[in-house]
Design an enzyme around this catalytic site. Sequence first.
Site, PDB file in Angstrom:
ATOM      1  N   LYS A  79      37.813  23.693  49.785  1.00 13.46           N
ATOM      2  CA  LYS A  79      38.540  24.565  48.873  1.00 13.46           C
ATOM      3  C   LYS A  79      39.956  24.032  48.752  1.00 13.46           C
ATOM      4  CE  LYS A  79      37.751  28.668  46.819  1.00 13.46           C
ATOM      5  NZ  LYS A  79      36.561  29.253  46.273  1.00 13.46           N
ATOM      6  N   GLY A 179      39.581  45.384  41.471  1.00  9.45           N
ATOM      7  CA  GLY A 179      39.832  44.157  40.724  1.00  9.45           C
ATOM      8  C   GLY A 179      38.838  43.956  39.602  1.00  9.45           C
ATOM      9  N   VAL A 180      39.314  44.146  38.362  1.00 11.30           N
ATOM     10  CA  VAL A 180      38.444  43.902  37.202  1.00 11.30           C
ATOM     11  C   VAL A 180      38.922  42.634  36.487  1.00 11.30           C
ATOM     12  CG1 VAL A 180      37.394  46.155  36.810  1.00 11.30           C
ATOM     13  CG2 VAL A 180      39.713  45.744  35.985  1.00 11.30           C
ATOM     14  N   GLY A 181      38.953  41.541  37.250  1.00 17.71           N
ATOM     15  CA  GLY A 181      39.300  40.236  36.701  1.00 17.71           C
ATOM     16  C   GLY A 181      38.054  39.576  36.140  1.00 17.71           C
ATOM     17  N   ASN A 182      38.001  38.255  36.229  1.00 17.67           N
ATOM     18  CA  ASN A 182      36.898  37.509  35.618  1.00 17.67           C
ATOM     19  C   ASN A 182      35.530  37.994  36.089  1.00 17.67           C
ATOM     20  OD1 ASN A 182      38.628  35.876  34.176  1.00 17.67           O
ATOM     21  ND2 ASN A 182      38.860  34.440  35.867  1.00 17.67           N
ATOM     22  N   VAL A 183      35.386  38.237  37.386  1.00 19.40           N
ATOM     23  CA  VAL A 183      34.089  38.657  37.922  1.00 19.40           C
ATOM     24  C   VAL A 183      33.932  40.181  37.826  1.00 19.40           C
ATOM     25  CG1 VAL A 183      32.565  38.692  39.931  1.00 19.40           C
ATOM     26  CG2 VAL A 183      34.027  36.703  39.529  1.00 19.40           C
TER      27      VAL A 183
HETATM   28  P1  NAD Z   1      40.583  37.104  39.044  1.00 21.49           P
HETATM   29  O1  NAD Z   1      41.926  36.623  39.471  1.00 21.49           O
HETATM   30  O2  NAD Z   1      40.129  36.859  37.661  1.00 21.49           O
HETATM   31  O3  NAD Z   1      40.444  38.667  39.321  1.00 21.49           O
HETATM   32  C1  NAD Z   1      40.960  39.303  40.445  1.00 21.49           C
HETATM   33  C2  NAD Z   1      41.538  40.604  39.972  1.00 21.49           C
HETATM   34  O4  NAD Z   1      41.948  41.353  41.117  1.00 21.49           O
HETATM   35  C3  NAD Z   1      42.785  40.426  39.105  1.00 21.49           C
HETATM   36  O5  NAD Z   1      42.616  41.175  37.914  1.00 21.49           O
HETATM   37  C4  NAD Z   1      43.919  40.949  39.964  1.00 21.49           C
HETATM   38  O6  NAD Z   1      44.943  41.565  39.198  1.00 21.49           O
HETATM   39  C5  NAD Z   1      43.191  41.958  40.821  1.00 21.49           C
HETATM   40  N1  NAD Z   1      43.837  42.269  42.096  1.00 21.49           N
HETATM   41  C6  NAD Z   1      44.507  41.456  42.955  1.00 21.49           C
HETATM   42  N2  NAD Z   1      44.906  42.138  44.042  1.00 21.49           N
HETATM   43  C7  NAD Z   1      44.489  43.412  43.869  1.00 21.49           C
HETATM   44  C8  NAD Z   1      44.595  44.594  44.634  1.00 21.49           C
HETATM   45  N3  NAD Z   1      45.213  44.616  45.813  1.00 21.49           N
HETATM   46  N4  NAD Z   1      44.032  45.726  44.147  1.00 21.49           N
HETATM   47  C9  NAD Z   1      43.396  45.729  42.963  1.00 21.49           C
HETATM   48  N5  NAD Z   1      43.264  44.637  42.195  1.00 21.49           N
HETATM   49  C10 NAD Z   1      43.799  43.500  42.641  1.00 21.49           C
HETATM   50  O7  NAD Z   1      39.555  36.476  40.104  1.00 21.49           O
HETATM   51  P2  NAD Z   1      37.977  36.396  39.967  1.00 21.49           P
HETATM   52  O8  NAD Z   1      37.605  35.041  39.492  1.00 21.49           O
HETATM   53  O9  NAD Z   1      37.459  37.597  39.261  1.00 21.49           O
HETATM   54  O10 NAD Z   1      37.554  36.460  41.500  1.00 21.49           O
HETATM   55  C11 NAD Z   1      37.593  37.689  42.220  1.00 21.49           C
HETATM   56  C12 NAD Z   1      37.185  37.441  43.654  1.00 21.49           C
HETATM   57  O11 NAD Z   1      35.865  36.889  43.683  1.00 21.49           O
HETATM   58  C13 NAD Z   1      38.061  36.425  44.403  1.00 21.49           C
HETATM   59  O12 NAD Z   1      38.118  36.785  45.774  1.00 21.49           O
HETATM   60  C14 NAD Z   1      37.296  35.130  44.247  1.00 21.49           C
HETATM   61  O13 NAD Z   1      37.603  34.211  45.273  1.00 21.49           O
HETATM   62  C15 NAD Z   1      35.883  35.646  44.359  1.00 21.49           C
HETATM   63  N6  NAD Z   1      34.888  34.760  43.737  1.00 21.49           N
HETATM   64  C16 NAD Z   1      35.007  34.437  42.431  1.00 21.49           C
HETATM   65  C17 NAD Z   1      34.058  33.581  41.866  1.00 21.49           C
HETATM   66  C18 NAD Z   1      34.109  33.227  40.406  1.00 21.49           C
HETATM   67  O14 NAD Z   1      33.103  32.706  39.898  1.00 21.49           O
HETATM   68  N7  NAD Z   1      35.190  33.511  39.694  1.00 21.49           N
HETATM   69  C19 NAD Z   1      33.027  33.066  42.655  1.00 21.49           C
HETATM   70  C20 NAD Z   1      32.939  33.452  43.993  1.00 21.49           C
HETATM   71  C21 NAD Z   1      33.883  34.295  44.528  1.00 21.49           C
END
Ligand code: NAD
Length: 345
Positions: A79, A179-183
Amino acid sequence: MILEKMSERNFENIHFRFDEKTGLRSIIAIHSTKGGPALGGCRFYPYPDEATGLNDVMNLAHAMSYKAALAGLPLGGGKSIIFGDAKTSKTQEKLEAFAEFVESLGGRYITSVDSGTSPEDLNVFLTKTKHVTGMTVDHGGSGDPSPTTALGTFVGIQAAAEIAFGSSDISGKTITIQGVGNVGKILGKHLIEAGAKLIIADYDAAKAAEFKDQFPEVAVVDHTKIVATPADIFAPCAMGGVINTDTINTLQCEVVAGAANNPLASMDIANALHAKGIVYAPDFAINAGGLIHVADELEGFDPARVEKNTRRIFDTIKNILTRANNENVSPAKIARDMAREAIPA
Ligand code: NAD
């Protein structure tokens, strides 16, 4: 100190890079290349200090080894992180400098997307290194893996529900998403379609509002309240370490199952969750969809194969949780043991 940390967890290499011209400060951690090249995303994040960043990248790399092994992929675990706020300090030059750093490792590490980086950023990486996967389709990639991670997490939640509640049907269940980000936003859509009642929170209020606009039936709470909000299932989909000694006793749910990497601060927390009777779907098993997605690209991307392999996460989670119940040990330990058994000697 760093070598001691590496030897405790059998890390092969930790690489550091400071680039004077662009201000890049970055770490690439390679936990293992026994199963193949170490594949893992690049996180762009404003860590408060170096030690926190190092700790995070080592935890993430270690989990990638387990994730690849448990998903049966011919890969090792690694990573990388770039220090800084992706919104304000990401520049093309910095991304290029990072890609040169990746290239300098000669293919032992393959980079991809993580929090703070996007498939478009990977297109930039591609100008300096071929050791990258997950680019946009017009750059020969398979696009954002987040929807696949969300699908795997969704079927993993169904499996955890089957163990915890006797049925994989989650309709009517209350599910909190941190967290309603990408995933998280796509997972949320799957859960709503399956009839769950959602309560969400995001550190970035605009993201929570955007989700609420799309799904008005969803309840939104402040991001500081989400861990302690009563629910059947808590789905952490933000950063690591959210369940720790301060928060564990505030949990009011029967299942913890989400996409976040390393949501538990330690193995002690995993044991404490088990002792409390809270079912935990281990992160590196439930969130393997993204890795399955980007790894498939290395062989010529086949969406049907990716979906089939990702849906297998249901069985993986069910097996882990069943074995954990039978042996009366935490699912985190069972998943770790199963992954270690699968890593080539
Ligand atoms: P992202 O950055 O798009 O979304 C994360 C969201 O969490 C953001 O909207 C952020 O504002 C929010 N956030 C951060 N701290 C917070 C808190 N304390 N309380 C509430 N919300 C908070 O990231 P992502 O790609 O959606 O990934 C989310 C998690 O899943 C990460 O831990 C990442 O490592 C893991 N993950 C992602 C993938 C992938 O395909 N993107 C794959 C495996 C694991």
